[in-house]
Design a protein around this motif. Structure first.
Motif, mmCIF file in Angstrom:
data_model
loop_
_atom_site.group_PDB
_atom_site.id
_atom_site.type_symbol
_atom_site.label_atom_id
_atom_site.label_comp_id
_atom_site.label_asym_id
_atom_site.label_seq_id
_atom_site.Cartn_x
_atom_site.Cartn_y
_atom_site.Cartn_z
ATOM 1 N N ARG A 48 0.838 -1.193 0.000
ATOM 2 C CA ARG A 48 0.000 0.000 0.000
ATOM 3 C C ARG A 48 0.873 1.243 0.000
ATOM 4 N N ASN A 49 0.291 2.367 -0.375
ATOM 5 C CA ASN A 49 1.082 3.589 -0.439
ATOM 6 C C ASN A 49 1.059 4.354 0.874
ATOM 7 N N HIS A 50 0.419 3.794 1.894
ATOM 8 C CA HIS A 50 0.287 4.510 3.167
ATOM 9 C C HIS A 50 0.580 3.566 4.327
ATOM 10 N N PRO A 73 1.095 8.985 3.961
ATOM 11 C CA PRO A 73 1.752 8.408 2.787
ATOM 12 C C PRO A 73 3.187 8.002 3.111
ATOM 13 N N ARG A 75 5.630 7.585 1.132
ATOM 14 C CA ARG A 75 6.597 8.386 0.376
ATOM 15 C C ARG A 75 7.002 9.665 1.089
ATOM 16 N N ASN A 85 14.332 4.833 -0.467
ATOM 17 C CA ASN A 85 13.550 4.651 -1.668
ATOM 18 C C ASN A 85 12.300 3.871 -1.267
ATOM 19 N N VAL A 86 11.160 4.229 -1.810
ATOM 20 C CA VAL A 86 9.925 3.514 -1.482
ATOM 21 C C VAL A 86 9.419 2.825 -2.737
ATOM 22 N N LEU A 88 6.128 0.502 -4.279
ATOM 23 C CA LEU A 88 4.792 -0.027 -4.065
ATOM 24 C C LEU A 88 4.739 -1.391 -4.747
ATOM 25 N N SER A 105 4.581 -5.252 -8.937
ATOM 26 C CA SER A 105 3.950 -3.940 -8.769
ATOM 27 C C SER A 105 2.858 -3.784 -9.812
ATOM 28 N N PRO A 106 1.764 -3.096 -9.441
ATOM 29 C CA PRO A 106 0.680 -2.911 -10.401
ATOM 30 C C PRO A 106 1.160 -2.141 -11.629
ATOM 31 N N GLY A 107 0.835 -2.652 -12.803
ATOM 32 C CA GLY A 107 1.192 -1.967 -14.046
ATOM 33 C C GLY A 107 2.632 -2.153 -14.460
ATOM 34 N N ILE A 108 3.439 -2.804 -13.629
ATOM 35 C CA ILE A 108 4.875 -2.904 -13.899
ATOM 36 C C ILE A 108 5.299 -4.344 -14.112
ATOM 37 N N ARG A 111 9.651 -7.571 -10.562
ATOM 38 C CA ARG A 111 11.020 -7.060 -10.570
ATOM 39 C C ARG A 111 11.827 -7.826 -9.531
ATOM 40 N N ILE A 444 15.601 -4.109 -10.730
ATOM 41 C CA ILE A 444 15.823 -2.729 -10.289
ATOM 42 C C ILE A 444 16.783 -2.703 -9.131
#
Lengths: 446, 446
Positions: A48-50, A73, A75, A85-86, A88, A105-108, A111, A444
């Motif tokens: 999650r981003n939070h 958040p 970040r 570095n954060v 998601l 990761s969503p859309g990625i 990695r 990455i």
């Protein structure tokens, strides 16, 4: 065993050590912050981003606080910490020998991330003791989506009770059952009791929400078993006073859309909430380590895994004994463990040997039972009542991570306390999720 | 034509007149409140349990405010108004001759409700001008779920831009396109511009959010066409200053997952937001009345439907001309219409004839263009700049319906203004919806 040479053998001479932290809860963020002056690259991974202030999650579930009021958040921590570095994403693979984790990761897509040190701090999720089919009917409370699910379920139950003409249905909608009388169960039940008596007063025409029944089921012989028996007894008396029916020594045999079967008896209820057991998050299974009954990783005194000096498990995901008793799965322990591991890693990178094993310093234990009543146990000190509740309010406001959240929660509480109203009575609709697709595999750097 | 005998012929002698209001937006709530001293039974029906302060919805979409900060539970109005009943449900049928509406409620099924007076106040939804397939890629902004969808889409775009290694993908994630430069489009674009330059500063390592491009497309020849041309020009200049690219006279030909085709040119974008047309909500079709091009019901001067003296349409759902110009679809007009209809019905129930047709009193028109800049037009007065922005802040705080929300929004704004931070940066997950099933058909009294 924890030596510098061993750790850095696979890296080029110019690279800074890489520390990967999985999970941005209390333990993960504490570990990251403790590394802020370290000459290293830190990668904090969360789904999650939070991150959330978990001790107040039950207030989101009962409409006192908005989700964002107990969240910040992740970040934003980056802005204050140059070596951080954060990312998601969800960790789906860990290779301790190759020192890599796989992140989706969503859309990625997937990695692969290399690490020199790994900190696992992924926390717990509800455990249905082998009855995962209960989950569809009895949500647990671990994240903001859970809290919104429970809030929507509670508010919808009153709407349906108001709308139906069927007396049995109405009774079913006005019965609330909570399974498990630990702190979350007690706090949630008490907050719900306040809500039905005060907040919803005169909001309905066909029903009186104050006539709801709230039943708190506990398999053990008393509520709040982590406290002294005398405090459990006082909490149980206060629960009875505010209208919560406590049943101890009761095992839940079944949960379905119509209610629960507990101790051989059927309780009709449209709203069953699961506040019983917790189990370690599934990532521990990826590590192939020894675990306790709840799936927590057994860790060494330095919080590393046996045989893996550069792999640490902290917070609720770790199982460690101290003076013959397990270190409890509370926020304080998670923060202390995260900070300890962060400092230990920083020391090692500076070439210092780790000083002493982790030791949990118990600063005391509190639980709140509705407005105006809390219990506190610290060493031999035992307190309960209104003053204890004020202490609870003060401590929790101080502990809120961001200045901004502190203000907001403070003004919410003051307003709720004075008016009895709650500001987040939203029956949520699901937002659309963004169009995402898992694509390729990449590598990455943290 | 609007006579008492006609209205009450079907009711028993003991029954009080029944007024059904569909939709609890500005118009519906104003109508209900205007009936508070009326000797009648009022039923307010809405699909959601909360009403929202729509003019600030764009701030929920850009993470400035939490959803609950611009929302209030509809039932709370009941506590203050003894003759009011609130029902949660969707109206799926209206029979003007039999004077009944059919309501579907979650968990309850279809119910039939009788009325003596009907007030339709269901508002608008986004219109894709016959291209409903765009909706999947370009969400509109009409309710809290939309706002959370947009917020999640925006925040996720930056996460993906940060995570990807593909330069083209990164550019696509950092391109934001808004279709339609009315107040919502302008306010959303400007708020997004502030967010990328200030709020997200130093939150990412691979990208600089300030390098995002924000493109505002408008089919007409200027932004904010409801304002005087001189104000449109000033707003456009300010938009350029804060980094929003405005393109006027551009028709959008296609929207898909990769971006838009507008004016024959392809713009790659992962985040296309629809702030263009609106259409009346589908309930108007159930009424079988004459509508304008946007699907709004054409109403008589007393806001009733032609031939139906006890059926009223108010707010954005009504189409009415005044001095040769249409009454605009703004909050002020909706509130005035709702209040007018409420009073007119109350008068009739007391046996008084309606005095004069509805007249919209235009108190002026405002739009905000980011922090520190707004435009205002009232009669011949035209203002723009920082002072106008302060006026905007003051007016909107005063207009917020509940004392509590006013406090909360005020402190949020102050904090955001001073720190540049935004407090609701949550990428939302969908909560579970409660287990509901449509069951039987029932008849309820309002």
């Amino acid at each position: 065993m924890l030596t510098k040479t061993h750790l850095f053998e696979n890296r080029g001479p110019d690279e800074r050590p890489r520390i990967v932290i999985i999970g941005a809860g209390f333990a993960g963020v504490a570990a990251a912050r403790a590394l802020r002056k370290c000459d290293a690259e830190v990668l904090l991974i969360d789904r999650r981003n939070h991150h959330i202030f978990q001790p107040l999650l039950y207030q989101v579930a009962t409409a006192v606080l908005a989700p964002s009021e107990i969240a910040a958040p992740i970040r934003q921590v980056e802005a204050k910490q140059a070596n951080l570095n954060v990312a998601l994403g969800e960790v789906v693979g860990v290779d301790l020998n190759r020192r890599t984790v796989e992140v989706v990761s969503p859309g990625i897509g997937v990695r692969e991330v290399r690490f020199d040190f790994l900190v696992v701090a992924t926390g717990m999720r509800p455990s249905y003791f082998g009855h995962d089919e209960f989950a569809a009917y009895a949500p647990g409370l671990k994240n903001l989506a859970d809290a919104e699910t429970i809030r929507t379920k509670i508010l919808s139950a009153f709407e349906m009770a108001e709308a139906t003409d069927d007396e049995n249905e109405r009774a079913r909608y006005m019965n609330f059952v909570l399974v498990g009388a630990g702190p979350t169960g007690v706090e949630l039940a008490a907050s719900l009791a306040d809500m039905v008596r005060v907040t919803l007063r005169r909001n309905f025409r066909q029903i009186d929400p104050a006539m709801s029944t709230i039943t708190l089921l506990e398999g053990g012989d008393r509520v709040l078993p982590s406290f002294a028996p005398s405090l459990s007894e006082r909490a149980a008396r206060h629960l009875a006073r505010i209208g919560v029916t406590v049943m101890t020594g009761v095992k839940v045999e079944n949960v379905d859309a119509h209610g629960v079967i507990a101790g051989g008896k059927r309780i009709e209820s449209a709203t069953v909430l699961w506040t019983a057991g917790v189990a370690a998050s599934p990532i521990i299974k990826l590590l192939d380590v020894k675990t306790d009954r709840a799936g927590r990783a057994l860790v060494e005194p330095f919080l590393n895994l046996h045989g893996w000096p550069y792999v640490f498990v902290t917070g609720d995901t770790a199982s460690i004994q101290q003076d013959g008793r397990p270190v409890p799965g509370v926020a304080q322990a998670a923060i202390q463990q995260g900070r300890y591991v962060g400092r230990l890693i920083a020391d090692q990178i500076r070439g210092r040997e780790p000083k002493r094993p982790f030791r949990y310093r118990d600063k005391g234990n509190m639980a709140v039972v509705g407005r105006n009543y809390a219990i506190l146990e610290a060493g031999h000190l035992r307190m309960s009542g209104f003053l204890t509740w004020l202490v609870w309010v003060f401590i929790h406001l101080m502990a809120l991570p961001q200045m901004q959240n502190r203000w907001r929660v403070q003004s919410q509480w003051l307003w709720s306390y004075l008016t009895g109203q709650r500001s987040s009575r939203l029956i949520s609709e699901a937002p659309q999720s963004p169009n995402v697709a898992v694509t390729a595999k990449q590598t990455i750097a943290p």
